[in-house]
Design a protein around this motif. Structure first.
Motif, PDB file in Angstrom:
ATOM      1  N   GLY A   9       0.796  -1.211   0.000  1.00  0.00           N
ATOM      2  CA  GLY A   9       0.000   0.000   0.000  1.00  0.00           C
ATOM      3  C   GLY A   9       0.837   1.272   0.000  1.00  0.00           C
ATOM      4  O   GLY A   9       0.344   2.328  -0.359  1.00  0.00           O
ATOM      5  N   ASP A  10       2.113   1.177   0.422  1.00  0.00           N
ATOM      6  CA  ASP A  10       2.996   2.350   0.435  1.00  0.00           C
ATOM      7  C   ASP A  10       3.172   2.912  -0.976  1.00  0.00           C
ATOM      8  O   ASP A  10       3.226   2.169  -1.951  1.00  0.00           O
ATOM      9  N   HIS A  11       3.281   4.234  -1.058  1.00  0.00           N
ATOM     10  CA  HIS A  11       3.605   4.861  -2.342  1.00  0.00           C
ATOM     11  C   HIS A  11       5.068   5.244  -2.325  1.00  0.00           C
ATOM     12  O   HIS A  11       5.523   5.923  -1.398  1.00  0.00           O
ATOM     13  N   ILE A  12       5.825   4.802  -3.305  1.00  0.00           N
ATOM     14  CA  ILE A  12       7.259   5.086  -3.355  1.00  0.00           C
ATOM     15  C   ILE A  12       7.630   5.591  -4.744  1.00  0.00           C
ATOM     16  O   ILE A  12       6.836   5.504  -5.687  1.00  0.00           O
ATOM     17  N   LYS A  13       8.844   6.116  -4.852  1.00  0.00           N
ATOM     18  CA  LYS A  13       9.376   6.498  -6.162  1.00  0.00           C
ATOM     19  C   LYS A  13      10.617   5.670  -6.414  1.00  0.00           C
ATOM     20  O   LYS A  13      11.516   5.598  -5.568  1.00  0.00           O
ATOM     21  N   LEU A  14      10.657   5.007  -7.582  1.00  0.00           N
ATOM     22  CA  LEU A  14      11.792   4.142  -7.914  1.00  0.00           C
ATOM     23  C   LEU A  14      12.621   4.802  -9.007  1.00  0.00           C
ATOM     24  O   LEU A  14      12.121   5.055 -10.107  1.00  0.00           O
ATOM     25  N   ALA A  15      13.879   5.066  -8.688  1.00  0.00           N
ATOM     26  CA  ALA A  15      14.756   5.701  -9.666  1.00  0.00           C
ATOM     27  C   ALA A  15      15.630   4.650 -10.340  1.00  0.00           C
ATOM     28  O   ALA A  15      16.433   3.998  -9.672  1.00  0.00           O
ATOM     29  N   PRO A  16      15.473   4.437 -11.670  1.00  0.00           N
ATOM     30  CA  PRO A  16      16.329   3.488 -12.365  1.00  0.00           C
ATOM     31  C   PRO A  16      17.721   4.071 -12.567  1.00  0.00           C
ATOM     32  O   PRO A  16      17.874   5.274 -12.780  1.00  0.00           O
ATOM     33  N   GLN A  17      18.751   3.199 -12.456  1.00  0.00           N
ATOM     34  CA  GLN A  17      20.126   3.630 -12.685  1.00  0.00           C
ATOM     35  C   GLN A  17      20.267   3.894 -14.196  1.00  0.00           C
ATOM     36  O   GLN A  17      20.109   2.960 -14.987  1.00  0.00           O
ATOM     37  N   PRO A  18      20.537   5.135 -14.626  1.00  0.00           N
ATOM     38  CA  PRO A  18      20.427   5.500 -16.048  1.00  0.00           C
ATOM     39  C   PRO A  18      21.246   4.596 -16.992  1.00  0.00           C
ATOM     40  O   PRO A  18      20.746   4.217 -18.050  1.00  0.00           O
ATOM     41  N   ASP A  19      22.494   4.233 -16.609  1.00  0.00           N
ATOM     42  CA  ASP A  19      23.322   3.449 -17.542  1.00  0.00           C
ATOM     43  C   ASP A  19      22.898   1.997 -17.619  1.00  0.00           C
ATOM     44  O   ASP A  19      23.422   1.230 -18.417  1.00  0.00           O
ATOM     45  N   ARG A  20      21.941   1.572 -16.790  1.00  0.00           N
ATOM     46  CA  ARG A  20      21.478   0.182 -16.839  1.00  0.00           C
ATOM     47  C   ARG A  20      20.140   0.019 -17.564  1.00  0.00           C
ATOM     48  O   ARG A  20      19.627  -1.078 -17.698  1.00  0.00           O
ATOM     49  N   VAL A  21      19.575   1.132 -18.005  1.00  0.00           N
ATOM     50  CA  VAL A  21      18.286   1.070 -18.699  1.00  0.00           C
ATOM     51  C   VAL A  21      18.497   0.532 -20.112  1.00  0.00           C
ATOM     52  O   VAL A  21      19.463   0.908 -20.786  1.00  0.00           O
TER      53      VAL A  21
END
Lengths: 358, 289
Positions: A334-346
């Motif tokens: 139920g928690d709302h979070i923000k997930l930041a992808p590591q840019p060079d791994r996208v």
């Protein structure tokens, strides 16, 4: 294994598979396979069951004939030769240890068939047996051995031939988990030492990653990608590879074009490929994301503490996404979070062709 | 036997007894009685055969019989001395041996092919093998006799062995089929990769593993021929096998000769079948290991 069976270490045993295809009736098991395996390379054929990896191995061994195409071993075309004339040895999934012979005679079977003198047979059998740590079992029959011991006999029997190429068909899949781990490490050491070219078939990605110099990922009778383990893992050539390797596998999210080199992923703008126009698949490995102030908005659905880390399943814009996060985090459903992808791994994939897009 | 001993005390000792109904108990007695009856059905005649064979010729026709044989070899001696009997015994052995060799020679390759190769009409072929037993021999006897007389095979041991091979072949194929199927194909493949040809892989790996079974199958073929009487009686005149000879002389021969002859016929068959029972079970798909 030519003539006197002595392996000449200068002998190059590279394998070339040229345009090999196989049909069983109306079923196409292999589609035009091209693959080159270098001398002394450890090549793993990886794929789910029914992908054609065992068929390809059996074609190289000569136990199955290709419908079309050529197989070359050490600069010699072998696809019309009997298995015994190809310079190969094979380890089977169910070991295939001869039940009517002792361990000694099993390991020496190929040497006896090659009419090698008794003392040479004895020398080679004892050497390979000590390599596989089964010296004390030489007088026993296969009925008196455990699964792991039979596996060792099967490998020793193949190694005693000092073949140019050793072929292994899921050799560890019948062992229990702990023994498999132990045999895996041992196999890698022994094969590296014997300087033999090896082709190893498995459906177990961990086995493939840990053993291979190169992995060929197979799917529906085709080789999707053949590259080093880390390359296959980091830069999957196709969406199938990305989804097959890794546990949990790579996450995919739909991305819409939002400008030159800008893509809209779940409401966030992300830097991406410049050339493409149509919607793409945005892909990220679960371990390449972390919680940050800026990132993909996600609602936590399931939290699985795995000790070393936390496996979190969340809902991102209607798509399920899994992230491997720090185990110190206190998250709950139920928690709302923000997930930041590591840019060079996208990574990016074209949903039409399923191929990677740079 | 264990059923009865276990059933009796159970209701008394258990605090909450599972109802051992009279129906269940009587079911057990019925089961035991049937087993005993069936065993007696087979064993009692055999026992009297044994008692009479080992009695003196005079003792055979007397009544009441003693249950303990007197171990007099008079009947057997008379049997051995009877005109033509040794020749018939020799013929029986020759025909049975030829049947044994031929049914393995033709049956084993067929069994191997059925277990290892996929080919069109495989299932039909399997049914056809069994179908050879669907025609009663009396139906075939007349045409066979005519054919044999034309080809000069009548009254020869070889001709009779051919007929017996036809009778034994379905069993030889089915037994060897199940034997070969029990040997993982990977063993052969491993042998091929270790320097064997298809043939040497067979002789070095498959053959040693199935040899006991092949022997059993051969013995079974021997017994089929040994026991066969109809074709032997129809197709031979001078060169009669023991069964046909005894059938012919049954009317005029003295009683003790019949007993001795029966005994000589039954004993090898019994011993052989007992020796190979494991393989016969496996042919009929009964798990026995």
């Amino acid at each position: 294994m030519r003539g006197d069976l002595q392996k000449d270490t200068n002998d190059m045993a590279e394998i070339q598979i040229k345009n090999v295809a196989k049909t069983f009736g109306a079923y196409q098991a292999l589609h035009s396979i091209d693959l080159a395996i270098a001398d002394q390379e450890f090549m793993v054929l990886l794929g789910a069951s029914g992908c054609g990896k065992t068929t390809l191995l059996r074609i190289i061994a000569g136990l199955e004939t290709a419908s079309i195409g050529e197989v070359w071993i050490g600069g010699r075309r072998v696809d019309h030769l009997a298995p015994k004339d190809r310079g190969i040895a094979m380890v089977f999934q169910n070991y295939a240890v001869f039940p009517h012979l002792t361990v000694f005679e099993n390991i020496g079977f190929g040497l006896r068939m090659a009419k090698m003198p008794n003392d040479e047979v004895k020398r080679r059998v004892e050497r390979t047996a000590s390599l596989m740590h089964i010296e004390q079992l030489l007088k026993r029959y296969s009925g008196e051995l455990s699964g792991g011991q039979r596996q060792r006999v099967a490998v020793a029997r193949a190694l005693a031939m000092e073949p140019d190429v050793i072929l292994m068909d899921e050799p560890l899949s019948n062992l229990d988990a702990l023994l498999r781990l132990e045999m895996r490490a041992e196999l890698k050491g022994v094969l590296a030492e014997s300087k033999t070219t090896a082709i190893y078939v498995t459906h177990d990605q961990v086995e493939a990653m840990s053993l291979a110099d190169r992995i060929s990922v197979m799917h529906q009778g085709r080789i999707i990608q053949a590259a080093s383990p880390i390359e296959v893992y980091r830069n999957p050539a196709a969406q199938f590879v990305a989804g097959f390797l890794g546990n949990p596998p790579m996450n995919f999210l739909r991305a819409e074009k939002a400008g030159d080199g800008k893509w809209n992923v779940a409401g966030e703008t992300v830097d991406g490929p410049r050339g493409a126009e149509a919607p793409l698949q945005f892909a990220i490995r679960p371990e390449d994301m972390q919680i940050a102030d800026q990132g993909l908005p996600a609602q936590v659905r399931l939290v699985e503490p795995l000790g070393a880390h936390l496996l979190v399943t969340c809902d991102v814009d209607g798509t399920m996404l899994r992230a491997v996060l720090d185990s110190d985090l206190s998250l709950k459903a139920g928690d709302h979070i923000k997930l930041a992808p590591q840019p060079d791994r996208v990574r990016w994939f074209d949903p039409e062709t399923t191929k990677a897009v740079a | 036997m264990t059923h009865a001993s276990m059933a009796a005390p159970a209701p008394k000792t258990e605090p909450n007894p599972t109802p051992v109904t009279p129906v269940r108990n009587s079911g057990r007695y019925l089961y035991a009685a049937t087993v005993i009856l069936l065993c007696a059905w087979v064993l009692v005649p055999l026992y009297f055969l044994l008692v009479n064979t080992l009695s003196s010729p005079e003792q055979v026709s007397t009544f009441p019989k003693s249950f303990i044989p007197e171990f007099d070899l008079g009947s057997l001696q008379f049997f051995a001395g009877f005109q033509g009997i040794l020749n018939a015994l020799k013929n029986s052995i020759i025909v049975a041996s030829m049947t044994m060799v031929m049914s393995i020679l033709f049956g084993a390759p067929a069994g191997y092919a059925l277990s290892r190769f996929e080919f069109r009409g495989k299932e039909t072929f399997r049914v056809l093998i069994l179908l050879t037993r669907a025609f009663p021999l009396p139906l075939l006897a007349l045409p066979l006799a005519v054919l044999f007389i034309r080809t000069g095979l009548d009254d020869t041991t070889f001709g009779l062995a051919l007929v017996h091979t036809t009778l034994a072949l379905p069993f030889a194929v089915l037994i060897t089929f199940s034997l070969f199927s029990g040997i993982p194909v990977e063993l052969e493949e491993a042998a091929w990769t270790l320097g064997c040809t298809r043939f040497t892989a067979f002789t070095k790996v498959v053959l040693p593993l199935i040899l006991p079974g092949i022997t059993a199958s051969a013995i079974f073929a021997f017994v089929i021929s040994w026991n066969e009487v109809f074709a032997a009686a129809v197709l031979t005149i001078e060169n009669r096998t023991l069964t046909a000879f005894l059938l012919q002389t049954l009317g005029e021969a003295p009683l003790h000769l019949k007993f001795a002859g029966g005994f000589i016929l039954v004993v090898p068959a019994l011993i052989f079948i007992f020796a190979v029972r494991k393989y016969l079970f496996s042919m009929w798909g009964i798990a026995n290991r």
